[in-house]
Write a protein that holds these residues in place. Structure first.
Motif, mmCIF file in Angstrom:
data_model
loop_
_atom_site.group_PDB
_atom_site.id
_atom_site.type_symbol
_atom_site.label_atom_id
_atom_site.label_comp_id
_atom_site.label_asym_id
_atom_site.label_seq_id
_atom_site.Cartn_x
_atom_site.Cartn_y
_atom_site.Cartn_z
ATOM 1 N N ALA A 158 0.836 -0.842 0.319
ATOM 2 C CA ALA A 158 -0.371 0.135 -0.065
ATOM 3 C C ALA A 158 0.889 1.563 0.108
ATOM 4 O O ALA A 158 0.313 2.322 -0.272
ATOM 5 C CB ALA A 158 -0.729 -0.064 1.416
ATOM 6 N N ARG A 159 2.279 1.113 0.848
ATOM 7 C CA ARG A 159 2.565 2.210 1.283
ATOM 8 C C ARG A 159 3.777 2.847 -0.799
ATOM 9 O O ARG A 159 4.680 3.443 -0.944
ATOM 10 C CB ARG A 159 3.751 2.065 2.240
ATOM 11 C CG ARG A 159 4.920 0.838 1.377
ATOM 12 C CD ARG A 159 5.924 1.436 2.775
ATOM 13 N NE ARG A 159 5.744 -0.184 2.891
ATOM 14 C CZ ARG A 159 7.318 -0.826 2.568
ATOM 15 N NH1 ARG A 159 8.223 0.532 1.831
ATOM 16 N NH2 ARG A 159 8.379 -1.770 3.178
ATOM 17 N N LYS A 160 3.114 1.803 -2.072
ATOM 18 C CA LYS A 160 4.140 2.405 -2.798
ATOM 19 C C LYS A 160 5.667 1.706 -3.449
ATOM 20 O O LYS A 160 6.248 2.446 -3.277
ATOM 21 C CB LYS A 160 3.226 2.934 -4.218
ATOM 22 C CG LYS A 160 2.534 3.068 -4.174
ATOM 23 C CD LYS A 160 1.644 2.219 -4.743
ATOM 24 C CE LYS A 160 0.349 2.917 -5.225
ATOM 25 N NZ LYS A 160 -0.531 2.200 -6.404
ATOM 26 N N PRO A 161 6.010 0.989 -2.539
ATOM 27 C CA PRO A 161 7.570 0.551 -2.217
ATOM 28 C C PRO A 161 8.253 0.747 -4.065
ATOM 29 O O PRO A 161 7.444 0.288 -4.625
ATOM 30 C CB PRO A 161 7.603 -1.010 -1.688
ATOM 31 C CG PRO A 161 6.259 -1.937 -2.460
ATOM 32 C CD PRO A 161 4.841 -0.611 -2.601
ATOM 33 N N LYS A 162 9.403 1.188 -3.228
ATOM 34 C CA LYS A 162 10.601 0.817 -4.805
ATOM 35 C C LYS A 162 10.783 -0.340 -4.365
ATOM 36 O O LYS A 162 10.869 -1.288 -4.208
ATOM 37 C CB LYS A 162 11.539 1.645 -4.130
ATOM 38 C CG LYS A 162 12.589 1.908 -5.497
ATOM 39 C CD LYS A 162 14.560 2.159 -4.863
ATOM 40 C CE LYS A 162 15.036 2.017 -5.827
ATOM 41 N NZ LYS A 162 16.385 2.812 -5.888
ATOM 42 N N LEU A 163 10.702 -0.991 -6.673
ATOM 43 C CA LEU A 163 11.294 -2.069 -6.905
ATOM 44 C C LEU A 163 12.275 -2.545 -6.668
ATOM 45 O O LEU A 163 13.079 -2.029 -7.188
ATOM 46 C CB LEU A 163 10.630 -1.882 -8.706
ATOM 47 C CG LEU A 163 10.604 -3.624 -9.067
ATOM 48 C CD1 LEU A 163 9.381 -4.939 -8.300
ATOM 49 C CD2 LEU A 163 10.256 -3.526 -10.252
ATOM 50 N N ASP A 164 12.643 -2.833 -5.412
ATOM 51 C CA ASP A 164 14.105 -3.518 -5.231
ATOM 52 C C ASP A 164 14.461 -4.679 -4.227
ATOM 53 O O ASP A 164 13.591 -4.945 -4.656
ATOM 54 C CB ASP A 164 15.171 -2.608 -4.468
ATOM 55 C CG ASP A 164 14.360 -1.958 -3.864
ATOM 56 O OD1 ASP A 164 13.718 -2.185 -2.642
ATOM 57 O OD2 ASP A 164 14.966 -0.729 -2.800
ATOM 58 N N ASP A 165 16.001 -5.328 -4.583
ATOM 59 C CA ASP A 165 15.783 -6.382 -3.639
ATOM 60 C C ASP A 165 15.627 -6.011 -2.030
ATOM 61 O O ASP A 165 14.997 -6.699 -1.445
ATOM 62 C CB ASP A 165 17.459 -6.332 -3.877
ATOM 63 C CG ASP A 165 18.345 -7.239 -4.905
ATOM 64 O OD1 ASP A 165 17.015 -8.464 -5.665
ATOM 65 O OD2 ASP A 165 19.274 -6.881 -5.220
#
Length: 363
Positions: free
Chosen positions: A77-84
């Motif tokens: 829901a917090r729109k996280p960054k697409l990463d490891d």
């Protein structure tokens, strides 16, 4: 003195009217109310209600309280960054929701490889891929139970530890089979727990299904053997046999289950035709140990996962699918008969991981 004797005589007459009538073989086939026996930890039996049934709740409504649903929503829901780092958090969420270390690691590493190949535009695309992978994991085990009419009676042996909802599941299955046009007979093979026989009789009375029973402490294999003889003589379609639910760590129970299979084989070499293990969805990874033990003792052929509504984490279903590949015949999403549903992977995953986190579809 005369009045006292008359009252006592009337009371005795009433008790005789309530007494159970044995059949010709001396086996009780009547129903009775459940006694208040707290020491035996009876399963909850909901009293019949004459009010119209409430609308059937959706999978999403039933599973909204699951840990997996809540934590996935919080993460995405917090729109996280697409990463490891996102994938590491996702793995933690899956393990915490009882998906299991092995299954969680496999799922996340597959997503990591695809992410490094730039297959995902954003975190929402990754979530969609996770949904697809989870459905694919469950599809092979979504096998509904079908009664083979060429095997009459079709013998269904119910196993599981105490408190998983085994007796309630039997009652719901009896109603489902009746609705499908099958005649049903119940066998009260759980002679270890004081109230178990009475509970099954109550479900039998509610569904107008005969129950073959003996007294508490009777030999379970003998009870079920007698029930199979009765079912054959009456040309019954389905025999559902209850069994004791002592802890799976007790070898005595497993020996008893193996004996039941041997005894049934004397009348029908293929019986039981289905050994259905009932698992409590709130028990987490302990469910994996239960399946392993019961499968070794009785040859489990199908699973019922109960109590997935409410606070269940939900992920144990994925762990069971990966570890054993056993058919998940039904899941319990509530207390009513309609809440015992055939397992639907797409509906299950959609309820836990909505396609859009803000979506409130009917499901």
């Amino acid at each position: 003195m005369l009045k006292f004797w008359k009252k006592k005589q009337e009371a005795g007459s009433g008790e005789q009217e309530k007494a159970q009538e044995p059949d010709a073989s001396g086996i009780q086939i009547a129903a009775a109310d459940i006694p208040a026996d707290e020491a035996s930890e009876p399963e909850r039996v909901v009293a019949p209600d004459s009010t119209p049934p409430a609308p059937k709740k959706t999978w999403r409504e039933r599973l909204a309280g699951s840990v997996l649903n809540r934590d996935i929503r919080t993460l995405f829901a917090r729109k996280p960054k697409l990463d490891d780092a996102l994938l590491d958090e996702l793995e933690t969420v899956l393990i915490g929701a009882d998906v299991g270390v092995a299954a969680s690691t496999e799922l996340v590493e597959a997503l990591r490889r695809r992410m490094h190949k730039r297959e995902f535009a954003d975190a929402d695309a990754l979530l969609a891929a996770l949904r697809a992978d989870l459905i694919a994991l469950l599809q092979p085990v979504a096998q509904a139970l079908r009664i083979d009419t060429n095997k009459r009676p079709f013998v269904l042996l119910m196993v599981g530890v105490n408190g998983v909802g085994k007796t309630t599941t039997i009652g719901k299955l009896a109603r489902r089979f009746q609705r499908d046009g099958h005649s049903v007979l119940l066998a009260a093979g759980d002679t270890f727990r004081a109230a178990a026989v009475e509970q099954l009789k109550t479900w039998g009375e509610r569904n107008q299904v005969a129950v073959i029973a003996q007294g508490s402490g009777a030999d379970s294999a003998s009870v079920i053997f007698d029930a199979l003889q009765s079912a054959r003589s009456k040309n019954i379609d389905v025999l559902i046999a209850d069994t004791a639910g002592r802890l799976h760590t007790q070898s005595g129970l497993m020996d008893e289950l193996a004996k039941i299979r041997r005894v049934l084989g004397k009348l029908d070499a293929e019986a039981p035709h289905e050994a259905l293990l009932v698992i409590d969805g709130t028990t987490g990874q302990n469910a994996v140990n239960q399946v392993r033990q019961f499968r070794a003792a009785i040859g489990v052929s199908g699973l019922v996962v109960t109590k997935l509504d409410g606070s269940a984490k939900g992920g144990v279903v994925f762990a069971l699918a990966r570890e054993f590949g056993l058919p998940i015949r039904y899941v319990g999403l509530g207390e009513t008969a309609e809440d015992l549903r055939e397992f639907d992977p797409a509906a299950f995953v959609d309820a836990l991981l909505p396609e859009s986190l803000g979506l409130r579809a009917e499901g």
